[in-house]
Design an enzyme around this catalytic site. Structure first.
Site, short mmCIF file in Angstrom:
data_model
loop_
_atom_site.label_atom_id
_atom_site.label_comp_id
_atom_site.label_asym_id
_atom_site.label_seq_id
_atom_site.Cartn_x
_atom_site.Cartn_y
_atom_site.Cartn_z
N CYS A 276 0.85 -1.19 0.00
CA CYS A 276 0.00 0.00 0.00
C CYS A 276 0.89 1.25 0.00
CB CYS A 276 -0.88 -0.03 1.24
SG CYS A 276 -1.35 1.58 1.87
N GLU A 277 0.65 2.12 -0.98
CA GLU A 277 1.53 3.29 -1.11
C GLU A 277 1.24 4.37 -0.07
OE1 GLU A 277 0.94 4.56 -5.13
OE2 GLU A 277 -0.67 5.95 -4.60
N HIS A 278 0.15 4.24 0.66
CA HIS A 278 -0.15 5.24 1.67
C HIS A 278 0.48 4.91 3.02
CE1 HIS A 278 -3.82 5.83 -1.02
NE2 HIS A 278 -2.96 6.78 -1.27
N HIS A 279 0.75 3.64 3.26
CA HIS A 279 1.33 3.24 4.55
C HIS A 279 2.58 2.38 4.41
CE1 HIS A 279 -3.01 3.95 5.43
NE2 HIS A 279 -2.51 4.52 6.51
N CYS B 168 -2.66 -2.35 6.35
CA CYS B 168 -2.88 -1.04 6.99
C CYS B 168 -4.28 -0.96 7.59
CB CYS B 168 -2.65 0.10 6.00
SG CYS B 168 -3.71 0.06 4.56
N GLN C 226 -5.00 -0.49 -4.71
CA GLN C 226 -5.56 -1.68 -5.36
C GLN C 226 -6.33 -1.35 -6.64
OE1 GLN C 226 -7.37 -4.50 -2.62
NE2 GLN C 226 -8.73 -5.24 -4.24
N HIS D 63 -5.55 -5.60 3.22
CA HIS D 63 -4.60 -4.51 3.36
C HIS D 63 -4.15 -4.50 4.81
CE1 HIS D 63 -5.57 -2.18 -0.45
NE2 HIS D 63 -6.33 -3.26 -0.49
ZN LIG Z 1 -2.85 1.73 3.38
#
Ligand SMILES: [Zn+2]
Length: 225
Positions: free
Chosen positions: A113-116, A184, A154, A182
């Site tokens: 996941c590119e956010h976390h 996260c 995703q 995920h």
């Molecule tokens: Zn995430």
């Protein structure tokens, strides 16, 4: 914006997993540095993070971590950023005249996941209807893996897989469904270990509800060997 507001907006964006367009946002100079140069820089960055956290980087157990993480980022989990690693899509002419749907299901997805920067783990199901060209079965797995090995959302991963296969097969009739967990979501934040996320992209003939239904029925098959 004050710090609290900034942090809150980062948090909201990350947890909502908003993705931009279907291209991975890369800078034009993304590959000016070699892999070796990138690993050297990342090693220092990771050591810095760990040091900032207060860890004793001279400890035997920790001192190899920055190098391991740098290698893992560049050569493994984010190796699919590099266009040179894109699998060659070997296609063949459809001499069996098999013009029905072909489904490759339960392709394992390991992404990040590119956010976390936490893992996304799941299954991808890919289908196409040949219009004269067929693709090697394992190529579908390789294409999934190539795009998964990037910082991802995703939704974007699903679209990138479909677009790549459409290009290789020279046909719009490609579909992909991904069902993934995920970490996260499962291990932090809301900490829901049972939830998973389903995304889908239906191109060409798969926009027809009957064709789409056929594909979705196939992937429900409980295959055991
Ligand atoms: Zn995430």
């Amino acid at each position: 914006m004050d710090l609290d507001k900034t942090l809150k907006s980062i948090e909201e964006m990350g947890d909502n997993h908003i993705g931009g367009n279907s291209d991975t946002p890369l800078r034009p100079d993304a590959f000016e540095l070699s892999d070796i140069e990138k690993m050297e820089l990342i090693k220092k960055d990771v050591a810095n993070i760990m040091h900032t956290l207060g860890l004793d980087m001279t400890d035997d157990s920790l001192k190899g971590t920055p190098k391991r993480v740098a290698k893992m980022f560049v050569q493994e989990i984010f190796s699919g950023l590099h266009p040179d690693r894109k699998p060659k899509a070997s296609t063949f002419s459809n001499k069996y005249k098999y013009n029905e749907m072909l489904v490759e299901k339960n392709i394992t997805v390991y992404s990040t996941c590119e956010h976390h920067l936490l893992p996304i783990v799941g299954k991808a199901h890919v289908a196409y209807i040949s219009t004269g060209t067929v693709i090697g079965l394992s190529k579908m797995n390789r294409i999934v893996d190539y795009y998964a090995k990037r910082p991802q959302v995703q939704e974007r991963l699903t679209i990138q897989i479909v677009k790549e296969l459409q290009k290789a097969l020279n046909s719009e009739d490609v579909a992909c469904v991904i069902d993934a967990k995920h970490l996260c979501v499962n291990s932090r934040g809301i900490r829901d270990i049972d939830s998973s996320t389903i995304t889908s992209e239906f191109g060409g003939a798969f926009k027809d509800p009957q064709v789409r239904r056929e594909f979705l029925d196939y992937i429900k098959f409980d295959t055991e060997f």
